[in-house]
Design a protein around this motif. Structure first.
Motif, PDB file in Angstrom:
ATOM      1  N   ARG A   1       0.864  -1.195   0.000  1.00 39.57           N
ATOM      2  CA  ARG A   1       0.000   0.000   0.000  1.00 39.57           C
ATOM      3  C   ARG A   1       0.892   1.233   0.000  1.00 39.57           C
ATOM      4  NH1 ARG A   1      -2.154   0.469   6.295  1.00 39.57           N
ATOM      5  NH2 ARG A   1      -0.093   0.305   7.240  1.00 39.57           N
ATOM      6  N   LEU A   2       0.334   2.345  -0.476  1.00 34.32           N
ATOM      7  CA  LEU A   2       1.103   3.580  -0.574  1.00 34.32           C
ATOM      8  C   LEU A   2       0.257   4.769  -0.131  1.00 34.32           C
ATOM      9  CD1 LEU A   2       2.718   3.028  -4.092  1.00 34.32           C
ATOM     10  CD2 LEU A   2       3.911   2.894  -1.901  1.00 34.32           C
ATOM     11  N   LEU A   3       0.914   5.766   0.458  1.00 34.47           N
ATOM     12  CA  LEU A   3       0.234   6.998   0.846  1.00 34.47           C
ATOM     13  C   LEU A   3       0.093   7.882  -0.388  1.00 34.47           C
ATOM     14  CD1 LEU A   3      -0.863   8.470   3.421  1.00 34.47           C
ATOM     15  CD2 LEU A   3       1.330   9.664   3.503  1.00 34.47           C
ATOM     16  N   ARG A   4      -1.147   8.178  -0.749  1.00 35.29           N
ATOM     17  CA  ARG A   4      -1.410   8.961  -1.957  1.00 35.29           C
ATOM     18  C   ARG A   4      -2.317  10.144  -1.631  1.00 35.29           C
ATOM     19  NH1 ARG A   4       0.417   6.368  -6.502  1.00 35.29           N
ATOM     20  NH2 ARG A   4       0.632   4.111  -6.458  1.00 35.29           N
ATOM     21  N   GLY A   5      -2.351  11.087  -2.559  1.00 36.44           N
ATOM     22  CA  GLY A   5      -3.208  12.249  -2.410  1.00 36.44           C
ATOM     23  C   GLY A   5      -4.561  12.020  -3.052  1.00 36.44           C
ATOM     24  N   LEU A   6      -5.585  12.691  -2.519  1.00 43.25           N
ATOM     25  CA  LEU A   6      -6.942  12.661  -3.076  1.00 43.25           C
ATOM     26  C   LEU A   6      -7.430  14.087  -3.279  1.00 43.25           C
ATOM     27  CD1 LEU A   6      -8.644  10.002  -0.724  1.00 43.25           C
ATOM     28  CD2 LEU A   6      -7.687   9.592  -3.005  1.00 43.25           C
ATOM     29  N   VAL A   7      -8.005  14.348  -4.451  1.00 41.80           N
ATOM     30  CA  VAL A   7      -8.619  15.651  -4.721  1.00 41.80           C
ATOM     31  C   VAL A   7     -10.058  15.413  -5.153  1.00 41.80           C
ATOM     32  CG1 VAL A   7      -8.565  17.746  -6.131  1.00 41.80           C
ATOM     33  CG2 VAL A   7      -6.421  16.675  -5.425  1.00 41.80           C
TER      34      VAL A   7
ATOM     35  N   ALA B   1      -8.007   3.568   3.088  1.00 43.93           N
ATOM     36  CA  ALA B   1      -8.726   4.486   3.982  1.00 43.93           C
ATOM     37  C   ALA B   1      -8.042   5.840   4.004  1.00 43.93           C
ATOM     38  CB  ALA B   1      -8.791   3.911   5.389  1.00 43.93           C
ATOM     39  N   VAL B   2      -8.845   6.868   4.193  1.00 42.86           N
ATOM     40  CA  VAL B   2      -8.335   8.241   4.330  1.00 42.86           C
ATOM     41  C   VAL B   2      -7.581   8.350   5.658  1.00 42.86           C
ATOM     42  CG1 VAL B   2      -8.985  10.676   4.546  1.00 42.86           C
ATOM     43  CG2 VAL B   2     -10.229   9.177   2.954  1.00 42.86           C
ATOM     44  N   THR B   3      -6.424   8.993   5.629  1.00 44.57           N
ATOM     45  CA  THR B   3      -5.648   9.212   6.851  1.00 44.57           C
ATOM     46  C   THR B   3      -5.702  10.677   7.302  1.00 44.57           C
ATOM     47  OG1 THR B   3      -3.654   9.443   5.486  1.00 44.57           O
ATOM     48  CG2 THR B   3      -4.101   7.266   6.435  1.00 44.57           C
ATOM     49  N   SER B   4      -5.752  11.605   6.346  1.00 47.04           N
ATOM     50  CA  SER B   4      -5.924  13.036   6.635  1.00 47.04           C
ATOM     51  C   SER B   4      -6.839  13.618   5.575  1.00 47.04           C
ATOM     52  CB  SER B   4      -4.588  13.800   6.572  1.00 47.04           C
ATOM     53  OG  SER B   4      -3.795  13.576   7.706  1.00 47.04           O
ATOM     54  N   GLY B   5      -7.662  14.574   5.947  1.00 42.77           N
ATOM     55  CA  GLY B   5      -8.527  15.203   4.957  1.00 42.77           C
ATOM     56  C   GLY B   5      -9.062  16.516   5.463  1.00 42.77           C
ATOM     57  N   THR B   6      -9.302  17.437   4.529  1.00 45.06           N
ATOM     58  CA  THR B   6      -9.798  18.755   4.912  1.00 45.06           C
ATOM     59  C   THR B   6     -10.375  19.450   3.697  1.00 45.06           C
ATOM     60  OG1 THR B   6      -9.171  20.785   6.102  1.00 45.06           O
ATOM     61  CG2 THR B   6      -7.634  20.012   4.448  1.00 45.06           C
ATOM     62  N   PHE B   7     -11.030  20.568   3.948  1.00 43.09           N
ATOM     63  CA  PHE B   7     -11.388  21.501   2.880  1.00 43.09           C
ATOM     64  C   PHE B   7     -10.171  22.380   2.662  1.00 43.09           C
ATOM     65  CE2 PHE B   7     -12.836  25.812   1.755  1.00 43.09           C
ATOM     66  CZ  PHE B   7     -13.488  25.534   0.555  1.00 43.09           C
TER      67      PHE B   7
ATOM     68  N   THR C   1      -7.150  27.120  -0.018  1.00 40.82           N
ATOM     69  CA  THR C   1      -6.477  27.672  -1.195  1.00 40.82           C
ATOM     70  C   THR C   1      -7.154  27.212  -2.483  1.00 40.82           C
ATOM     71  OG1 THR C   1      -4.391  27.653   0.048  1.00 40.82           O
ATOM     72  CG2 THR C   1      -4.243  27.922  -2.354  1.00 40.82           C
ATOM     73  N   ARG C   2      -7.462  25.915  -2.573  1.00 42.80           N
ATOM     74  CA  ARG C   2      -8.066  25.375  -3.798  1.00 42.80           C
ATOM     75  C   ARG C   2      -9.583  25.374  -3.771  1.00 42.80           C
ATOM     76  NH1 ARG C   2      -4.905  20.379  -6.528  1.00 42.80           N
ATOM     77  NH2 ARG C   2      -6.846  20.508  -7.710  1.00 42.80           N
ATOM     78  N   ARG C   3     -10.144  25.623  -2.592  1.00 44.85           N
ATOM     79  CA  ARG C   3     -11.605  25.664  -2.413  1.00 44.85           C
ATOM     80  C   ARG C   3     -12.245  24.321  -2.774  1.00 44.85           C
ATOM     81  NH1 ARG C   3     -12.485  29.645   0.785  1.00 44.85           N
ATOM     82  NH2 ARG C   3     -14.685  29.675   0.174  1.00 44.85           N
ATOM     83  N   THR C   4     -11.587  23.248  -2.353  1.00 40.60           N
ATOM     84  CA  THR C   4     -12.132  21.916  -2.606  1.00 40.60           C
ATOM     85  C   THR C   4     -11.601  20.950  -1.555  1.00 40.60           C
ATOM     86  OG1 THR C   4     -12.541  20.297  -4.355  1.00 40.60           O
ATOM     87  CG2 THR C   4     -10.282  21.072  -4.134  1.00 40.60           C
ATOM     88  N   GLY C   5     -12.152  19.745  -1.517  1.00 39.10           N
ATOM     89  CA  GLY C   5     -11.705  18.744  -0.568  1.00 39.10           C
ATOM     90  C   GLY C   5     -10.416  18.076  -1.012  1.00 39.10           C
ATOM     91  N   VAL C   6      -9.440  17.945  -0.117  1.00 40.78           N
ATOM     92  CA  VAL C   6      -8.195  17.243  -0.402  1.00 40.78           C
ATOM     93  C   VAL C   6      -7.863  16.346   0.786  1.00 40.78           C
ATOM     94  CG1 VAL C   6      -7.298  19.103  -1.867  1.00 40.78           C
ATOM     95  CG2 VAL C   6      -6.684  19.043   0.562  1.00 40.78           C
ATOM     96  N   GLY C   7      -7.070  15.329   0.520  1.00 44.17           N
ATOM     97  CA  GLY C   7      -6.701  14.457   1.619  1.00 44.17           C
ATOM     98  C   GLY C   7      -5.575  13.519   1.253  1.00 44.17           C
ATOM     99  N   LEU C   8      -5.142  12.764   2.252  1.00 51.63           N
ATOM    100  CA  LEU C   8      -4.160  11.710   2.079  1.00 51.63           C
ATOM    101  C   LEU C   8      -4.826  10.394   2.457  1.00 51.63           C
ATOM    102  CD1 LEU C   8      -1.078  13.426   3.797  1.00 51.63           C
ATOM    103  CD2 LEU C   8      -1.514  13.222   1.337  1.00 51.63           C
TER     104      LEU C   8
END
Length: 373
Positions: free
Chosen positions: A291-297, A320-326, A329-336
């Motif tokens: 498994r690998l830690l990846r970004g989500l947009v 599974a999501v490990t970190s996430g927020t609104f 700067t980009r005005r959208t949801g992002v996470g790891l």
């Protein structure tokens, strides 16, 4: 950074605690410390934006501080922590990992400041400081001492494109290389000015003894006021670091996650003769991490949060999501997220956001342009 806390034990407070109270800070527990989460009259998004567009000041005195000193101290640290201290000279800093010798899991991520062959200053995370120091002390050769400065020293972070101007206004040195530091004085007290930070913006972290912290904070705030400086809490620190894809121990990395899985192989001195966990990590690297830690947009309005399931197709869980927020700067949801290695960058996945399937694109962070240099 936050961790379970024994309710019977009092929380540590920063030497700047009364300054935060006066600013109307909302406090939260971080690794056994009561620290500002956000400030009255601003809040996370305003504080976040100040750092991206002007300048912000953080009290991060909850971070661990320790000095490893004695004959061959740097060689000892280099034989234990993951990165290769031999790649840097005195006056430089290095991101590194403390891994478990048996499993290769990440005990903590930290910054090592190389003062000289016999002195290394370490800044681990608050919740993990005692464990990192315990491990270093247990293996230390005769003459090498590990001294805990966790509660005797403060750390202030001045971050943002105008950070140089603020430091110059109070007579502190600026412009030194990224990941380097200068030992100097302010108001007669020693202060180490480090070109480091956790926000993705150009900035500095200042280490001083507790007694000197209030005067230094006051001077920086006064110099920053005409430049749009805001006091920033650990809420904005979290949104800023998430936009950069910087991992947080206890969420994105942990004893259950290896540097290979976290895509932190760049912080490992693979050619070094020894470091804690080397054999198991080399074997995993050769085989390939599962498994690998990846970004989500987000492609829509979904905001990922830690623990949410990541799925392929209708009902095929892949992580599974490990970190996430609104992202302000980009005005959208992002996470790891820790995701099966077969899922590649550019793939679309769905995240179970409170029973709704929200579509996200898998990507490699950072989610915003870096300005650290």
């Amino acid at each position: 950074m936050s961790s379970p806390h024994d309710d019977a034990a009092p929380l540590h407070t920063s030497p700047l605690h009364d300054r935060h109270v006066a600013l109307g800070a909302k406090f939260a527990e971080f690794g056994g410390w009561s620290m500002p989460l956000e400030y009255a009259g601003s809040g996370v998004i305003k504080e976040h934006t100040a750092v991206r567009e002007a300048v912000g000041i953080f009290d991060v005195s909850h971070l661990g501080k320790a000095l490893v000193h004695g004959p061959g101290a740097a060689d000892y640290v280099n034989a234990t922590l993951s990165n290769d201290l031999a790649k840097i000279a005195p006056g430089k800093a290095q991101y590194t990992l403390c891994c478990d010798a048996e499993t290769g899991g990440i005990v903590d991520d930290l910054i090592a400041y190389l003062l000289g062959p016999d002195r290394v200053f370490l800044v681990p995370n608050a919740a993990n400081t005692a464990e990192v120091l315990r491990r270093l002390r247990a293996g230390a050769p005769a003459g090498v001492e590990v001294v805990d400065h966790h509660t005797t020293h403060a750390v202030l972070a001045v971050q943002g494109p105008l950070s140089d101007e603020v430091l110059e206004a109070v007579g502190l040195p600026t412009g030194h290389e990224y990941m380097s530091f200068v030992e100097t004085e302010h108001d007669g007290a020693p202060v180490t000015v480090c070109r480091t930070g956790y926000t993705g913006e150009r900035g500095y972290e200042l280490v001083c003894e507790n007694d000197a912290a209030p005067a230094l904070w006051d001077a920086l705030v006064a110099a920053g006021e005409p430049r749009g400086l805001l006091a920033c809490g650990l809420g904005a620190r979290d949104t800023l670091r998430t936009e950069m894809g910087y991992p947080l121990h206890g969420q994105d990395i942990s004893l259950d996650v290896t540097p290979n899985q976290a895509r932190l192989g760049w912080a490992v001195g693979w050619k070094k003769p020894a470091f804690w966990g080397k054999d198991v990590l080399v074997a995993e690297k050769e085989q390939g991490a599962a498994r690998l830690l990846r970004g989500l947009v987000a492609t829509g309005r979904g905001i990922p949060r830690p623990g949410m399931r990541v799925l392929l197709a209708a009902d095929v869980p892949v992580g599974a999501v490990t970190s996430g927020t609104f992202s302000p700067t980009r005005r959208t949801g992002v996470g790891l997220a820790l995701i099966a290695a077969q899922v590649t960058d550019g793939a679309e996945v769905s995240v179970d956001v409170r029973g709704r399937r929200e579509v996200f694109t898998v990507t490699r962070p950072p989610f915003v342009e870096t300005g650290v240099r």
